[in-house]
Design a protein around this motif. Sequence first.
Motif, PDB file in Angstrom:
ATOM      1  N   GLY A   1       0.786  -1.234   0.000  1.00 26.89           N
ATOM      2  CA  GLY A   1       0.000   0.000   0.000  1.00 26.89           C
ATOM      3  C   GLY A   1       0.808   1.268   0.000  1.00 26.89           C
ATOM      4  N   ILE A   2       2.114   1.166  -0.205  1.00 27.57           N
ATOM      5  CA  ILE A   2       3.012   2.318  -0.099  1.00 27.57           C
ATOM      6  C   ILE A   2       3.302   2.921  -1.469  1.00 27.57           C
ATOM      7  CG2 ILE A   2       5.335   3.059   0.595  1.00 27.57           C
ATOM      8  CD1 ILE A   2       5.206   0.811   2.727  1.00 27.57           C
ATOM      9  N   ILE A   3       3.261   4.241  -1.546  1.00 26.12           N
ATOM     10  CA  ILE A   3       3.604   4.971  -2.769  1.00 26.12           C
ATOM     11  C   ILE A   3       5.129   5.005  -2.880  1.00 26.12           C
ATOM     12  CG2 ILE A   3       3.492   7.200  -3.948  1.00 26.12           C
ATOM     13  CD1 ILE A   3       0.911   7.610  -2.018  1.00 26.12           C
ATOM     14  N   THR A   4       5.647   4.459  -3.963  1.00 24.63           N
ATOM     15  CA  THR A   4       7.094   4.337  -4.127  1.00 24.63           C
ATOM     16  C   THR A   4       7.578   5.309  -5.198  1.00 24.63           C
ATOM     17  OG1 THR A   4       6.870   1.992  -3.587  1.00 24.63           O
ATOM     18  CG2 THR A   4       8.965   2.702  -4.493  1.00 24.63           C
ATOM     19  N   ILE A   5       8.552   6.124  -4.839  1.00 19.27           N
ATOM     20  CA  ILE A   5       9.099   7.126  -5.749  1.00 19.27           C
ATOM     21  C   ILE A   5      10.505   6.689  -6.141  1.00 19.27           C
ATOM     22  CG2 ILE A   5       9.586   9.577  -6.111  1.00 19.27           C
ATOM     23  CD1 ILE A   5       7.747  10.144  -3.680  1.00 19.27           C
ATOM     24  N   ASN A   6      10.668   6.293  -7.391  1.00 22.38           N
ATOM     25  CA  ASN A   6      11.936   5.747  -7.853  1.00 22.38           C
ATOM     26  C   ASN A   6      12.705   6.756  -8.693  1.00 22.38           C
ATOM     27  OD1 ASN A   6      11.145   3.430  -6.631  1.00 22.38           O
ATOM     28  ND2 ASN A   6      10.921   2.213  -8.477  1.00 22.38           N
ATOM     29  N   CYS A   7      14.007   6.862  -8.436  1.00 25.98           N
ATOM     30  CA  CYS A   7      14.862   7.827  -9.143  1.00 25.98           C
ATOM     31  C   CYS A   7      16.031   7.075  -9.761  1.00 25.98           C
ATOM     32  CB  CYS A   7      15.380   8.878  -8.177  1.00 25.98           C
ATOM     33  SG  CYS A   7      14.127   9.604  -7.114  1.00 25.98           S
ATOM     34  N   PHE A   8      15.875   6.657 -11.003  1.00 23.75           N
ATOM     35  CA  PHE A   8      16.913   5.874 -11.661  1.00 23.75           C
ATOM     36  C   PHE A   8      17.073   6.335 -13.103  1.00 23.75           C
ATOM     37  CE2 PHE A   8      15.197   3.235  -8.292  1.00 23.75           C
ATOM     38  CZ  PHE A   8      16.352   2.920  -7.596  1.00 23.75           C
ATOM     39  N   VAL A   9      18.309   6.426 -13.551  1.00 24.15           N
ATOM     40  CA  VAL A   9      18.565   6.788 -14.938  1.00 24.15           C
ATOM     41  C   VAL A   9      17.777   5.857 -15.858  1.00 24.15           C
ATOM     42  CG1 VAL A   9      20.317   6.935 -16.742  1.00 24.15           C
ATOM     43  CG2 VAL A   9      20.842   7.766 -14.434  1.00 24.15           C
ATOM     44  N   SER A  10      17.807   4.554 -15.560  1.00 24.73           N
ATOM     45  CA  SER A  10      17.080   3.532 -16.346  1.00 24.73           C
ATOM     46  C   SER A  10      17.035   3.940 -17.819  1.00 24.73           C
ATOM     47  CB  SER A  10      15.674   3.299 -15.783  1.00 24.73           C
ATOM     48  OG  SER A  10      15.005   4.485 -15.420  1.00 24.73           O
ATOM     49  N   PRO A  11      18.177   3.869 -18.507  1.00 17.40           N
ATOM     50  CA  PRO A  11      18.384   4.633 -19.736  1.00 17.40           C
ATOM     51  C   PRO A  11      17.662   4.174 -20.996  1.00 17.40           C
ATOM     52  CG  PRO A  11      20.286   3.255 -19.280  1.00 17.40           C
ATOM     53  CD  PRO A  11      19.385   3.137 -18.103  1.00 17.40           C
ATOM     54  N   THR A  12      17.224   2.927 -21.058  1.00 14.97           N
ATOM     55  CA  THR A  12      16.652   2.467 -22.326  1.00 14.97           C
ATOM     56  C   THR A  12      15.164   2.162 -22.203  1.00 14.97           C
ATOM     57  OG1 THR A  12      17.111   0.116 -21.944  1.00 14.97           O
ATOM     58  CG2 THR A  12      18.875   1.432 -22.950  1.00 14.97           C
ATOM     59  N   LEU A  13      14.499   2.193 -23.352  1.00 16.58           N
ATOM     60  CA  LEU A  13      13.078   1.849 -23.394  1.00 16.58           C
ATOM     61  C   LEU A  13      12.859   0.419 -22.915  1.00 16.58           C
ATOM     62  CD1 LEU A  13      12.234   3.365 -26.910  1.00 16.58           C
ATOM     63  CD2 LEU A  13      11.661   4.356 -24.701  1.00 16.58           C
ATOM     64  N   ALA A  14      13.757  -0.493 -23.295  1.00 18.18           N
ATOM     65  CA  ALA A  14      13.613  -1.903 -22.928  1.00 18.18           C
ATOM     66  C   ALA A  14      13.726  -2.106 -21.423  1.00 18.18           C
ATOM     67  CB  ALA A  14      14.668  -2.743 -23.663  1.00 18.18           C
ATOM     68  N   ILE A  15      14.647  -1.392 -20.790  1.00 19.83           N
ATOM     69  CA  ILE A  15      14.831  -1.515 -19.341  1.00 19.83           C
ATOM     70  C   ILE A  15      13.583  -1.034 -18.606  1.00 19.83           C
ATOM     71  CG2 ILE A  15      16.011  -0.334 -17.430  1.00 19.83           C
ATOM     72  CD1 ILE A  15      18.643  -0.848 -18.813  1.00 19.83           C
ATOM     73  N   ARG A  16      13.039   0.101 -19.046  1.00 13.47           N
ATOM     74  CA  ARG A  16      11.850   0.634 -18.374  1.00 13.47           C
ATOM     75  C   ARG A  16      10.611  -0.209 -18.662  1.00 13.47           C
ATOM     76  NH1 ARG A  16      14.414   5.289 -20.313  1.00 13.47           N
ATOM     77  NH2 ARG A  16      12.797   5.662 -21.882  1.00 13.47           N
ATOM     78  N   GLU A  17      10.564  -0.795 -19.849  1.00 13.50           N
ATOM     79  CA  GLU A  17       9.454  -1.687 -20.188  1.00 13.50           C
ATOM     80  C   GLU A  17       9.494  -2.928 -19.294  1.00 13.50           C
ATOM     81  OE1 GLU A  17       5.982  -2.854 -21.861  1.00 13.50           O
ATOM     82  OE2 GLU A  17       7.000  -0.926 -22.149  1.00 13.50           O
ATOM     83  N   GLN A  18      10.692  -3.410 -19.022  1.00 11.40           N
ATOM     84  CA  GLN A  18      10.852  -4.545 -18.109  1.00 11.40           C
ATOM     85  C   GLN A  18      10.301  -4.192 -16.721  1.00 11.40           C
ATOM     86  OE1 GLN A  18      14.638  -7.253 -16.736  1.00 11.40           O
ATOM     87  NE2 GLN A  18      14.783  -5.078 -16.316  1.00 11.40           N
ATOM     88  N   ALA A  19      10.636  -3.002 -16.250  1.00 11.69           N
ATOM     89  CA  ALA A  19      10.151  -2.562 -14.938  1.00 11.69           C
ATOM     90  C   ALA A  19       8.630  -2.474 -14.927  1.00 11.69           C
ATOM     91  CB  ALA A  19      10.763  -1.213 -14.574  1.00 11.69           C
ATOM     92  N   LYS A  20       8.068  -1.924 -15.986  1.00 15.24           N
ATOM     93  CA  LYS A  20       6.609  -1.778 -16.061  1.00 15.24           C
ATOM     94  C   LYS A  20       5.914  -3.131 -16.088  1.00 15.24           C
ATOM     95  CE  LYS A  20       4.619  -0.147 -19.839  1.00 15.24           C
ATOM     96  NZ  LYS A  20       4.112   0.821 -20.862  1.00 15.24           N
ATOM     97  N   GLU A  21       6.497  -4.089 -16.776  1.00 13.24           N
ATOM     98  CA  GLU A  21       5.907  -5.426 -16.845  1.00 13.24           C
ATOM     99  C   GLU A  21       5.903  -6.097 -15.483  1.00 13.24           C
ATOM    100  OE1 GLU A  21       7.920  -7.660 -19.839  1.00 13.24           O
ATOM    101  OE2 GLU A  21       7.122  -6.451 -21.504  1.00 13.24           O
ATOM    102  N   ILE A  22       6.963  -5.906 -14.714  1.00 12.71           N
ATOM    103  CA  ILE A  22       7.045  -6.507 -13.374  1.00 12.71           C
ATOM    104  C   ILE A  22       6.063  -5.834 -12.421  1.00 12.71           C
ATOM    105  CG2 ILE A  22       8.534  -6.782 -11.338  1.00 12.71           C
ATOM    106  CD1 ILE A  22      10.899  -7.086 -13.353  1.00 12.71           C
ATOM    107  N   ILE A  23       6.047  -4.521 -12.428  1.00 15.36           N
ATOM    108  CA  ILE A  23       5.210  -3.752 -11.502  1.00 15.36           C
ATOM    109  C   ILE A  23       3.749  -3.820 -11.904  1.00 15.36           C
ATOM    110  CG2 ILE A  23       4.717  -1.393 -10.681  1.00 15.36           C
ATOM    111  CD1 ILE A  23       7.849  -0.965 -11.042  1.00 15.36           C
ATOM    112  N   GLY A  24       3.503  -3.789 -13.205  1.00 12.24           N
ATOM    113  CA  GLY A  24       2.133  -3.777 -13.727  1.00 12.24           C
ATOM    114  C   GLY A  24       1.778  -2.409 -14.265  1.00 12.24           C
ATOM    115  N   ASP A  25       1.206  -2.385 -15.444  1.00  9.75           N
ATOM    116  CA  ASP A  25       0.888  -1.132 -16.128  1.00  9.75           C
ATOM    117  C   ASP A  25      -0.016  -0.224 -15.287  1.00  9.75           C
ATOM    118  OD1 ASP A  25       0.986   0.475 -18.637  1.00  9.75           O
ATOM    119  OD2 ASP A  25      -1.157   0.087 -18.641  1.00  9.75           O
ATOM    120  N   ALA A  26      -0.941  -0.827 -14.549  1.00  5.69           N
ATOM    121  CA  ALA A  26      -1.909  -0.046 -13.759  1.00  5.69           C
ATOM    122  C   ALA A  26      -1.242   0.737 -12.635  1.00  5.69           C
ATOM    123  CB  ALA A  26      -2.982  -0.963 -13.197  1.00  5.69           C
ATOM    124  N   ASP A  27      -0.078   0.297 -12.186  1.00  2.00           N
ATOM    125  CA  ASP A  27       0.586   0.927 -11.032  1.00  2.00           C
ATOM    126  C   ASP A  27       1.838   1.713 -11.402  1.00  2.00           C
ATOM    127  OD1 ASP A  27      -1.249  -0.125  -9.155  1.00  2.00           O
ATOM    128  OD2 ASP A  27      -0.173  -2.036  -9.155  1.00  2.00           O
TER     129      ASP A  27
END
Length: 202
Positions: free
Chosen positions: A101-127
């Motif tokens: 239930g915690i709002i998480t604020i992430n600060c990462f260069v995460s430089p490529t579209l593929a890397i961020r897409e991986q993060a979104k897939e794990i976390i879930g698009d809705a969140d």
Amino acid sequence: MSTIATNIHPVFDRIIGREEKELFLKQRARVIWMTGLSGSGKTTIAIGVEKELQKRGFLTQILDGDNIRTGINKNLGFSEEDRFENIRRIAEVSKLFVNCGIITINCFVSPTLAIREQAKEIIGDADFREIYVNASYQECEKRDVKGLYKKARNGEIKNFTGLDAPFEAPKNAFLEIKTADMSIEESVDCLVKAILSDIKQA
């Protein structure tokens, strides 16, 4: 076959669920994923946003390179493989926070579209809320708050994003903040306003 995988006994059906925790905290959990070059202002904005949200009664957690790479990811370097693994672990940790239930604020260069897409897939698009903290390489090099750009120019840091490693700007960010044109206060206010209705309980 790994014995670890076959000896897992999930207890998820017996622990308190996310919905109950969000009701208890009176908020909706989200991952605010801030991407941008080193020195663009991600962590500074995140700190300001966290303070503003706390004033409004929200519980948050900031994740950034300083508290991740000195702990859970301290064994990783900056190769392409390690960058993917770095973001994979961060995304998994973020998912745990969201499920609490915690709002998480992430600060990462995460430089490529593929890397961020991986993060979104794990976390879930809705969140997943992607925030592009946009400042040019030249602007960030001028600031050079950690002295990293000077070291990269001198060859002391390899695979430095924007110099000898690519940065791919988001194509459909939830919000773009241009820190060369906005003060810290304006940037914080802009982000708070953008996410407030999203994290409030209906």
